[in-house]
Design an enzyme around this catalytic site. Sequence first.
Site, short mmCIF file in Angstrom:
data_model
loop_
_atom_site.label_atom_id
_atom_site.label_comp_id
_atom_site.label_asym_id
_atom_site.label_seq_id
_atom_site.Cartn_x
_atom_site.Cartn_y
_atom_site.Cartn_z
N ASP A 192 0.78 -1.34 0.00
CA ASP A 192 -0.07 0.15 0.11
C ASP A 192 0.76 1.23 -0.16
O ASP A 192 1.64 1.54 0.98
CB ASP A 192 -1.04 -0.12 1.30
CG ASP A 192 -1.83 1.24 1.28
OD1 ASP A 192 -2.04 2.08 0.50
OD2 ASP A 192 -2.72 1.08 2.23
N GLU A 235 5.04 -11.06 3.41
CA GLU A 235 3.99 -11.34 2.07
C GLU A 235 4.77 -12.14 1.16
O GLU A 235 4.12 -12.88 0.56
CB GLU A 235 3.96 -9.91 1.35
CG GLU A 235 3.21 -8.80 2.09
CD GLU A 235 1.93 -9.26 2.61
OE1 GLU A 235 1.36 -9.87 2.10
OE2 GLU A 235 1.67 -8.71 3.67
#
Length: 469
Positions: free
Chosen positions: A198, A219
């Site tokens: 983000d 991630e």
Amino acid sequence: MHSFPPLLLLLFWGVVSHSFPATLETQEQDVDLVQKYLEKYYNLKNDGRQVEKRRNSGPVVEKLKQMQEFFGLKVTGKPDAETLKVMKQPRCGVPDVAQFVLTEGNPRWEQTHLTYRIENYTPDLPRADVDHAIEKAFQLWSNVTPLTFTKVSEGQADIMISFVRGDHRDNSPFDGPGGNLAHAFQPGPGIGGDAHFDEDERWTNNFREYNLHRVAAHELGHSLGLSHSTDIGALMYPSYTFSGDVQLAQDDIDGIQAIYGRSQNPVQPIGPQTPKACDSKLTFDAITTIRGEVMFFKDRFYMRTNPFYPEVELNFISVFWPQLPNGLEAAYEFADRDEVRFFKGNKYWAVQGQNVLHGYPKDIYSSFGFPRTVKHIDAALSEENTGKTYFFVANKYWRYDEYKRSMDPGYPKMIAHDFPGIGHKVDAVFMKDGFFYFFHGTRQYKFDPKTKRILTLQKANSWFNCRKN
């Protein structure tokens, strides 16, 4: 897709939670948080059916229980303060109970040599820092598996990495600063394996805001096929924390090796394990009182109990004090100055509340007058009524006068002589209600300093209300 009517959700709130001194607006915000959190991360089907108002049943309650069990909270099915606290933490955008399913079964990459490409760069960091953070994140996983990773600068790679904001056309829009930090897709064709960060977050290479290396390592675990872990010490735990060194816990290693096998290194890496409060073999590195509570320290973690919350709180030391090192060796509270002092090696840090005081760390020689032969402190405590602080080092102890700021004459003395029965070495110690609590290995000794007698001998974790030790 319909939403639960706000009034019905507020009725649900009033039934399943205890009374809060909160405004109606705050309650509405929290109700909205509960619904959105369970929809996104726990597959709550929001079909507009009424929520049960008088019984602990219904879809919201069941999903709340599922979430509480996942995070190790007390399972009540109620949006209590601890549950809301977890829901408000920044975290990964991948669901906890339903992965971004692209293929059936347990997805994995068939090849062991994978490519990755960074499609664009965040302006928060120099490009070289971004490259380094991503490269180090891949190295964590390649060190424990047969996998190798090569960065490419153009074309389609197995794992595409990008910084985006809001709706970026993958059916999982970002939500602005905080909240959902990043997400990644399981192995597969097309979007499979891709990781999105983000851009509304502030990315850093230190403990401030959100550490890119830390988030990327998590991630990429998803990109390789891992789901979230319930182990708070694991890199694959869904909530974000930064604990200094970014490393794979043993839980992470076990998970990735179950998919791809062990590395080809002659010496297999071993990761740290998360302590369990009711482990009968639990030992502590340091213990101290702090503003009426008792905090226990082990490796990267602290543990504490709260009279208003029966469960043992376990989290990273860095959650309170990101500037402190892991593996603290001693600690004590000097209540007159509202300070807690933490020791590691020949250095110590003074904190007030959650703030590390300016000018620290300092060395123990110039501050306390220890001889250079003392390399570290094993344990320490301070008597509030006398201002005397006891430092335990190997089989001896020193006594320091906090008001005179000097060691008392005649020290060091032998521990075994003045504290009979506790042995020759102390791992941790603290004072409460006039008694000294000494810890060595898995044992705790309650000692009366007036009579110089041991009153009780218990397990080290007896403060945690464990049913069996």
